[in-house]
Design an enzyme around this catalytic site. Structure first.
Site, short mmCIF file in Angstrom:
data_model
loop_
_atom_site.label_atom_id
_atom_site.label_comp_id
_atom_site.label_asym_id
_atom_site.label_seq_id
_atom_site.Cartn_x
_atom_site.Cartn_y
_atom_site.Cartn_z
N GLY A 67 0.93 -0.66 5.23
CA GLY A 67 1.37 -1.65 6.19
C GLY A 67 0.36 -2.69 6.60
N GLY A 68 -0.71 -2.94 5.79
CA GLY A 68 -1.69 -3.93 6.19
C GLY A 68 -2.30 -3.55 7.53
N GLU B 246 -2.75 -4.06 -2.45
CA GLU B 246 -2.65 -5.05 -1.38
C GLU B 246 -1.24 -5.58 -1.21
OE1 GLU B 246 -3.78 -7.79 1.73
OE2 GLU B 246 -4.19 -5.77 1.12
N THR C 202 0.86 -1.18 0.00
CA THR C 202 0.00 0.00 0.00
C THR C 202 0.90 1.23 0.00
OG1 THR C 202 -1.68 -1.18 1.28
CG2 THR C 202 -1.90 1.19 1.21
N SER D 118 -10.80 -3.49 5.56
CA SER D 118 -9.48 -2.90 5.37
C SER D 118 -8.97 -2.31 6.69
CB SER D 118 -9.54 -1.79 4.32
OG SER D 118 -8.33 -1.07 4.26
N SER D 119 -7.67 -2.10 6.75
CA SER D 119 -7.06 -1.41 7.89
C SER D 119 -6.57 -0.02 7.53
CB SER D 119 -5.89 -2.22 8.42
OG SER D 119 -6.31 -3.44 8.96
N GLU E 12 -6.82 -7.84 -3.36
CA GLU E 12 -7.50 -7.35 -2.17
C GLU E 12 -8.48 -8.34 -1.56
OE1 GLU E 12 -6.85 -4.84 -0.44
OE2 GLU E 12 -5.61 -3.64 -1.78
#
Length: 621
Positions: A500-501, A436, A416, A479-480, A455
């Protein structure tokens, strides 16, 4: 810290690889290119922070020509699609947060990818074995992981709602960079190397990123004329050319029948996306999440992202504690414990609100946060994972101790990208966009110059009817991404975000803690070593964090393990960007000094010339 690479690039240009027409190596000194990176820039008239100097320069160019923050953000994002193709691009999606200086309001756009209408609940189960596909690299490198992209639609909607330029004008800087190329740096080459085994499974991806079977050399010039042509198509016809017509047909065909080499090394499960899925895609205008912390108004992204609710809840949990008077180790202990509690509630309650009744108001209720804070032992870490709170029955009083749950499965990845922009009128953009995985699905749409996302792997791998993040047709995976804008007395104080997920949430949370509670300036707050507790038995931490705090936090019961995964050689967390707004009108743009090769902060003017005016700025459409 300034990273100067022009001379280095020129010196080794003679070693550049010969490549195909899609990615062309040529002397690095043939045309001036943006290669210098400043992690901090201070001044007036507008500012930008991204991970890449070409993207930051594109935004500054737009601002200098009278465009506003929305215009500049789209220009920067499109350029990142050229220079950061493994993290962003029109094959993915994201979340756009905008502060309107004229109205004083914050609005957002949900441009998250969606599952195809034909997506089955068992899409991630290997029909040959009846077992889930191996997540890495099998499932992520596939057509089945590709969600309907939302980035192009996000750009168009952002310009319609808040911009002064049309999409054609906003795309010009990116088209220029794609045509004339950018200087390959160590990060781009290493990310290509990290993905070499995946990329080698697809003819189109090999042709673009592995010309001659090798990664582009550091110092060579990487051109992407196919992406330039795709951008020109969107500039001419708008995003209807992406979601309908020949390009949509090619995207759907690529998902359903990935362009595999003759003897692929991975199974590459096919996907379910159709042209109708693309035609039906919609971005969503949304209200932001909102809560107060230490007198500041904190605005974030509402579900389908879990960023706004989880960052906000964690801050509510921390609110009762006087962190500024604690030793740093004790403050970090409280940060870990608050994050774990908020992540427990994220896993239990947050999903796409079109499919799940997300209790957003309860999760952001200060009383709920206060009640959750009662579970923090100031001298000992709780056994992880901890149990989610009861969002239907709470009163802010301390409850009896509860038993832990089983570990939450978390498959989000580290890639990301994020950008932060402010203009001379006081408008602000915080925008996180992604494909992603680093390298997305690994699949380039043949002849179009961009990678497709993976994703849909953000859904839970195994279908559970009680899981808010279960796979369902037409659904947005949780999502984060946590683009965040913080106001002080109605005016911007700080805007920040990160890739960073699921560590995006902890990166944003820790940076706010560093700046607001621990007294760091924004450059220090962003550069400080990071660690992420996501309601798991161990805490993921950067080596510098372990070196500085490991023994003290271990004594409190935290087990720290080094960051890093199978798709990156870097043991680091996030690559944040931020802008702080000083009372004297000065802007402080901040990027990473080291992570992901360092970022690029720029301002329109570094002189003593305060910005003036307010609102959008003049319309030029």
């Amino acid at each position: 810290m300034r990273l100067k690479r022009r001379q280095f690039a020129a010196a080794i240009a003679a070693l550049a690889l010969s490549v195909s027409s899609a990615a062309v190596a040529s002397p690095a000194f043939a045309d001036p290119r943006q290669t210098e990176k400043n992690p901090t820039a201070t001044g007036y008239g507008g500012a930008v922070s991204t991970v890449d100097p070409e993207a930051s320069a594109a935004a500054i160019e737009v601002l200098k020509r009278g465009g506003n923050a929305a215009d500049a953000a789209v220009a920067a994002a499109a350029t990142l699609g050229v220079t950061e193709p493994y993290s962003a691009g029109i094959g993915g999606g994201g979340y756009f947060v905008y502060y309107d200086a004229k109205t004083g309001e914050v609005g957002t756009i949900d441009g998250r990818e969606t599952a195809p209408a034909a997506m089955p609940h068992d899409a991630f189960i290997n029909p040959a074995t009846g077992e889930p596909y191996k997540f890495t690299p099998d499932l992520v490198t596939s057509g089945v992981s590709v969600g309907v992209p939302g980035t192009a639609a996000t750009w168009e909607r952002a310009l319609e709602r808040w911009g002064t330029l049309g999409l054609d004008e906003a795309l010009k800087p990116a088209i220029k960079v794609a045509n004339r190329g950018f200087v390959v740096d160590e990060t781009f080459r290493q990310q290509t190397e990290d993905n070499k085994a995946r990329f080698s499974n697809f003819t189109s991806t090999q042709q673009l990123f592995l010309p001659g079977g090798e990664s582009p050399a550091v110092g060579s010039i990487f051109k992407n004329p196919e992406l330039a042509a795709t951008y020109r198509l969107l500039a001419k016809e708008g995003t209807s050319a992406f979601y309908n017509g020949p390009l949509a047909e090619e995207i759907a065909a690529t998902v359903q029948a990935p362009p595999k080499v003759g003897e692929p090394t991975l199974p590459v499960p096919v996907g379910f996306m159709t042209t109708q899925d693309l035609a039906d895609y919609k971005v969503l205008n949304q209200d932001p999440t909102h809560m107060k912390y230490r007198g500041y108004d904190v605005y974030g992204m509402a579900p389908s992202s879990s960023g706004g609710t989880t960052v906000g809840e964690a801050l509510n949990i921390l609110e009762p504690f006087n962190l500024s008077e604690m030793q740093p180790t004790d403050a970090l202990h409280h940060y870990f414990e608050a994050s774990a509690l908020a992540f427990a509630d994220r896993g239990a309650y947050v999903g796409d609100p079109a499919f799940v009744d997300v209790p957003t108001d309860a999760l952001l209720d200060p009383a709920f946060g206060k009640e959750r804070s009662c579970l923090i032992n100031p001298t000992a870490a709780a056994t992880k994972p901890v149990k989610p709170g009861d969002v239907e029955n709470y009163d802010g009083a301390c409850p009896a101790s509860a038993a832990p749950l089983a570990d939450e499965t978390d498959t989000e990845n580290i890639s990301t990208t994020n950008l932060t922009v402010a203009d001379k009128w006081g408008n602000v953009v915080e925008y996180t966009l992604t494909i992603e995985q680093t390298g997305g699905s690994g699949i380039v749409v043949p002849g179009r110059g961009f990678l497709l996302n993976n994703e849909l792997t953000d859904f839970s791998t195994v279908y559970d009817p009680e899981d808010p993040n279960r796979i369902e047709p037409g659904k947005r995976p949780r999502s984060s991404m946590s683009p965040t804008i913080i106001l002080a007395e109605g005016k911007p104080f700080l805007a920040l975000g990160s890739p960073g997920g699921s560590t995006i949430i902890t990166t944003v949370l820790q940076t706010i803690l560093n700046r607001v509670d621990l007294g760091m300036d924004i450059s220090e707050a962003l550069a400080a070593p990071r660690a992420a507790q996501r309601n798991t038995a161990t805490v993921t931490a950067e080596p510098a964090f372990i070196q500085s705090y490991g023994s003290q936090l271990t004594a409190l019961g935290h087990e720290l393990v080094p960051a890093g995964d199978a798709f990156t050689s870097a043991a680091e967390i996030g690559a944040a960007t931020a802008i702080e707004f000083r009372e004297d009108g000065k802007l402080v743009a901040v990027a990473e000094p080291e992570r992901r090769g360092g970022g690029s902060a720029m301002v329109v003017s570094s002189g003593d010339q305060p910005s003036n005016g307010h609102g959008k700025g003049p319309k030029s459409k």
